[in-house]
Design a protein around this motif. Structure first.
Motif, PDB file in Angstrom:
ATOM      1  N   SER A  25       0.907  -1.253   0.016  1.00  0.00           N
ATOM      2  CA  SER A  25      -0.088   0.090   0.099  1.00  0.00           C
ATOM      3  C   SER A  25       0.867   1.377   0.181  1.00  0.00           C
ATOM      4  O   SER A  25       0.446   2.321  -0.362  1.00  0.00           O
ATOM      5  N   LEU A  27       1.317   2.956   2.810  1.00  0.00           N
ATOM      6  CA  LEU A  27       1.102   3.657   3.709  1.00  0.00           C
ATOM      7  C   LEU A  27       1.959   3.664   4.821  1.00  0.00           C
ATOM      8  O   LEU A  27       2.253   2.573   5.083  1.00  0.00           O
ATOM      9  N   ARG A  80      -8.159   2.178  -0.204  1.00  0.00           N
ATOM     10  CA  ARG A  80      -7.422   3.466   0.328  1.00  0.00           C
ATOM     11  C   ARG A  80      -6.485   4.100  -0.500  1.00  0.00           C
ATOM     12  O   ARG A  80      -6.365   5.234  -0.840  1.00  0.00           O
ATOM     13  N   VAL A  81      -5.824   3.354  -1.332  1.00  0.00           N
ATOM     14  CA  VAL A  81      -4.727   3.822  -2.518  1.00  0.00           C
ATOM     15  C   VAL A  81      -4.905   3.495  -3.657  1.00  0.00           C
ATOM     16  O   VAL A  81      -4.329   3.865  -4.173  1.00  0.00           O
ATOM     17  N   ARG A  85      -3.031  -0.611  -7.384  1.00  0.00           N
ATOM     18  CA  ARG A  85      -1.821  -1.027  -6.873  1.00  0.00           C
ATOM     19  C   ARG A  85      -1.868  -2.469  -6.588  1.00  0.00           C
ATOM     20  O   ARG A  85      -0.599  -2.993  -6.246  1.00  0.00           O
TER      21      ARG A  85
END
Length: 224
Positions: A25, A27, A80-81, A85
């Motif tokens: 991710s 993050l 979220r991303v 991905r």
């Protein structure tokens, strides 16, 4: 910041999947490793941080949101991303990648049961049981189809490293740990997974652990 709670890196295959998903991710995250089945395990798993999953790892906290189960963590982080991905852009490839990830999540019981993950060990090869042979045949069939249809010039199942590779990474470690028979076409993929920087980081951490769980240390075929 994300908070990811995982089990021993030497043994916890589901933790590996959740951890790889968080690394993929991009993050920022806090990582908490808890030793599985130690003297404090039963008490620890009753704590508030573990309650939603009944003590199972991995468990991901994203603020007040809690997500457990590795495949759910993949999907949460993809939302979220950006799903690109984790999943192929091409719809046909994406459909196959999702199906393969789900099959890995729910199947291959004999391989899991008879060859638990132990990244720190290398055992002398022992002929696998018929049930494990059947699991391996299905595994390599899936890998061959993905690579032939959608691998392209990339090193991974669908070209770039993604969710399907995350789900199969612990199986790759089992193939190496137990010297399980692997067809030649699958060896470059196996090597690519092992050489991925994320897995190299995980293996280094696993080697540095001093926890030992005896039930995961027995060689295949050893007397109980």
């Amino acid at each position: 910041m994300l908070k990811l709670i995982i089990g021993n890196k030497a043994y916890s295959s589901w933790s590996l999947r959740g951890w790889l998903a968080v690394r993929q991710s991009g993050l920022p995250y806090e990582e908490i490793t808890v030793p599985l089945y130690d003297e404090a395990w039963d008490r620890r798993r009753e704590g508030a941080e573990f309650a939603p999953s009944s003590g199972k790892v991995p468990i991901l906290w994203d603020g007040e949101t809690v997500v457990w189960d590795s495949l759910a963590i993949v999907d949460w982080l993809a939302d979220r991303v950006g799903r690109e991905r984790f999943w192929p852009e091409d719809p046909a490839a994406r459909g196959m990648a999702r199906s393969m990830a789900a099959e890995m999540h729910s199947s291959f019981a004999a391989l899991r049961r008879e060859h638990s993950m132990n990244i720190r060990r290398r055992y002398a090869p022992v002929p696998p049981s018929e049930a494990v042979q059947a699991d391996l045949a299905r595994l390599f069939e899936l890998w061959a189809q993905a690579r032939a249809r959608f691998g392209g010039d990339g090193d991974f199942l669908f070209g770039a490293f993604g969710a399907a590779d995350i789900m199969f990474a612990p199986v790759c470690t089992r193939l190496v740990t137990y010297g399980l028979p692997t067809p030649r076409f699958a060896l470059p993929y196996l090597q690519a997974v092992f050489e991925h920087p994320f897995l190299q980081d995980w293996i280094a951490d696993a080697q540095a652990e001093d926890w030992v769980i005896e039930k995961f240390e027995a060689a295949p075929g050893a007397a109980a």
